[in-house]
Design an enzyme around this catalytic site. Structure first.
Site, PDB file in Angstrom:
ATOM      1  N   ARG A 176       0.821  -1.223   0.000  1.00 11.32           N
ATOM      2  CA  ARG A 176       0.000   0.000   0.000  1.00 11.32           C
ATOM      3  C   ARG A 176       0.852   1.271   0.000  1.00 11.32           C
ATOM      4  O   ARG A 176       0.502   2.272   0.634  1.00 11.32           O
ATOM      5  CB  ARG A 176      -0.985   0.001   1.193  1.00 11.32           C
ATOM      6  N   SER A 226     -11.507  -1.695   2.095  1.00 16.45           N
ATOM      7  CA  SER A 226     -10.902  -2.147   3.355  1.00 16.45           C
ATOM      8  C   SER A 226     -10.447  -0.931   4.154  1.00 16.45           C
ATOM      9  O   SER A 226      -9.703  -0.099   3.654  1.00 16.45           O
ATOM     10  CB  SER A 226      -9.705  -3.055   3.081  1.00 16.45           C
ATOM     11  N   GLU A 296      -6.120   2.272   6.218  1.00 17.43           N
ATOM     12  CA  GLU A 296      -5.748   2.279   4.800  1.00 17.43           C
ATOM     13  C   GLU A 296      -6.401   3.471   4.108  1.00 17.43           C
ATOM     14  O   GLU A 296      -5.905   3.977   3.124  1.00 17.43           O
ATOM     15  CB  GLU A 296      -6.203   0.960   4.149  1.00 17.43           C
TER      16      GLU A 296
END
Length: 302
Positions: A176, A226, A296
């Site tokens: 990420r 998410s 996230e």
């Protein structure tokens, strides 16, 4: 500050779209967010470069958003200019085993373009509700695939509005994360290297992954995907569920009953509701299991 004279200078560059005081809830998958002072869709790369340079010269803050699928925007909105790429930045073209596409191109379109060209490598992305720019920015991934597996070159504007390119390891991809994560670089397009494969097999894989996504994820409610990064050695959703937080809520925001890794907008949720619920989940999981969950979702705005 966005003044009338500044707006006139923006209009002189002839963007595709200019709107004032636009609720960002219209442009995020969470359907949350207060107004941006000015919302601008540039007509093309040269126009975008000129607009960035204009903002710099006038000291007007600005940021670039993609499909808004990983954003949580403040209820108070965003100062300055929000740029969103569309039109001229939405394209995909195949050359041999290489796929080149604009930053505004949806991942679903990319995956379908690759499949029709009998090219494998983007099946994992077919159900991710984002655009290429955002996916490269955060090295988006799912089902054991990530953008780092396919992206070979990315063109972008630097913070001064000048066009630049990074290739290969210069992307600094990790979980990420990319060289773009720190901000100040605005993705225009990317090239991806794919592998030949039977298109029917590719399509079957895409359909399987999308069916699994539909079965397990709360796609029927607004969210930003998410909510938390995967903590090393654990799964965020399992930790949250084991902490007894499935269905927990703050205001209009709730931990999904279907997948505990998702915080969803149950109706009328505010940014504050989501931020408070994120904090509640983090505190509870840490107190029970000693694991720190890192969001996230990118929180932006005033």
């Amino acid at each position: 500050m966005v003044t009338e004279s500044f707006v006139q200078e923006v209009l002189a560059i002839q963007p595709v779209n200019v709107e004032r005081s636009v609720p960002m809830s219209r442009y995020t998958t969470f359907q949350i967010g207060g107004p941006a002072d000015l919302f601008v869709e540039p007509a093309g790369e040269e126009a975008f470069s000129r607009l960035v340079k204009l903002c710099r010269s006038k000291n007007v803050p600005f940021l670039l958003i993609g499909a808004g699928s990983n954003l949580l925007v403040s209820d108070a909105g965003i100062d300055g200019v929000v740029f969103r790429l569309s039109g001229a930045f939405d394209y995909a073209k195949v050359s041999g085993t290489e796929l080149e596409a604009g930053a505004a191109t949806s991942l679903a379109k990319l995956a379908k373009t690759a499949q029709r060209a009998a090219l494998s490598g983007l099946e994992f992305a077919s159900g991710i509700p984002g655009s290429l720019g955002g996916a490269v920015f955060m090295n988006a991934g799912a089902y054991d695939g990530e953008m780092k597996d396919v992206v070979t070159q990315t063109r972008f504007l630097d913070e001064n509005g000048d066009m630049q390119t990074v290739s290969g390891s210069e992307h600094d991809f990790s979980y990420r994360h990319s060289v773009f994560s720190a901000g100040g670089k605005f993705i225009l397009s990317a090239k991806m290297s794919l592998s030949p494969k039977n298109p029917d097999e590719i399509l079957a894989s895409m359909r399987d992954l999308n069916a699994r996504r539909k079965e397990k994820q709360p796609l029927e409610k607004p969210s930003a995907g998410s909510t938390f990064k995967r903590p090393e050695g654990f799964f965020a959703a399992k930790l949250i569920e084991d902490a007894g937080l499935k269905g927990a809520g703050v205001g209009g925001a709730g931990v999904s009953e279907k997948h505990a890794g998702f915080i969803v907008n149950n109706g009328g949720a505010t940014c504050e509701d989501v931020v408070r619920l994120i904090a509640k989940v983090q505190e509870t999981v840490f107190s029970k299991f000693g694991v720190a969950l890192e969001p996230e979702v990118k929180v932006i705005g005033r």
